[in-house]
Scaffold this motif. Structure first.
Motif, mmCIF file in Angstrom:
data_model
loop_
_atom_site.group_PDB
_atom_site.id
_atom_site.type_symbol
_atom_site.label_atom_id
_atom_site.label_comp_id
_atom_site.label_asym_id
_atom_site.label_seq_id
_atom_site.Cartn_x
_atom_site.Cartn_y
_atom_site.Cartn_z
ATOM 1 N N GLU A 34 -1.738 0.263 0.564
ATOM 2 C CA GLU A 34 -1.117 2.229 1.427
ATOM 3 C C GLU A 34 -0.113 2.004 0.922
ATOM 4 N N GLU A 44 0.697 10.126 3.688
ATOM 5 C CA GLU A 44 -0.461 8.747 2.803
ATOM 6 C C GLU A 44 -0.835 9.440 1.446
ATOM 7 N N VAL A 47 -5.468 5.054 0.225
ATOM 8 C CA VAL A 47 -5.355 4.092 0.607
ATOM 9 C C VAL A 47 -5.964 3.067 -0.404
#
Length: 90
Positions: A34, A44, A47
């Protein structure tokens, strides 16, 4: 791990799906990776995963870290575009 200003979290994974050379989906060991804006891990960016015998030669954190660095090198401009776009809405 911090790399090029990004915070990278690498977690062992025992159930990554990959298609083998016979076209069959198999479960593999490897790592989930990630990528975050910073170490708070609130935003984020990406990923992805790296599986042994596919993206990785062996089940090694060092190898997973190198794979993550190579991947981030390829995606760095896109990551920066995402951050710039996100900053517009803050």
């Amino acid at each position: 791990m911090k790399y090029k200003g990004f915070w990278v979290k690498i977690t062992p994974d025992k159930n990554l799906s990959r298609e083998n050379k016979n076209g069959k989906i198999v479960a593999c060991e490897g790592f989930t990776i990630e990528v975050f804006v910073d170490e708070s891990e609130k935003f984020e960016i990406d990923v992805f995963s790296a599986a042994v015998d596919f993206e990785l030669l062996k089940n090694s954190l060092d190898e997973a870290e190198q794979f993550a660095k190579d991947y981030i090198d390829c995606e760095e401009k896109e990551y920066q575009r995402i951050i710039d776009e996100f900053d517009k809405y803050l």
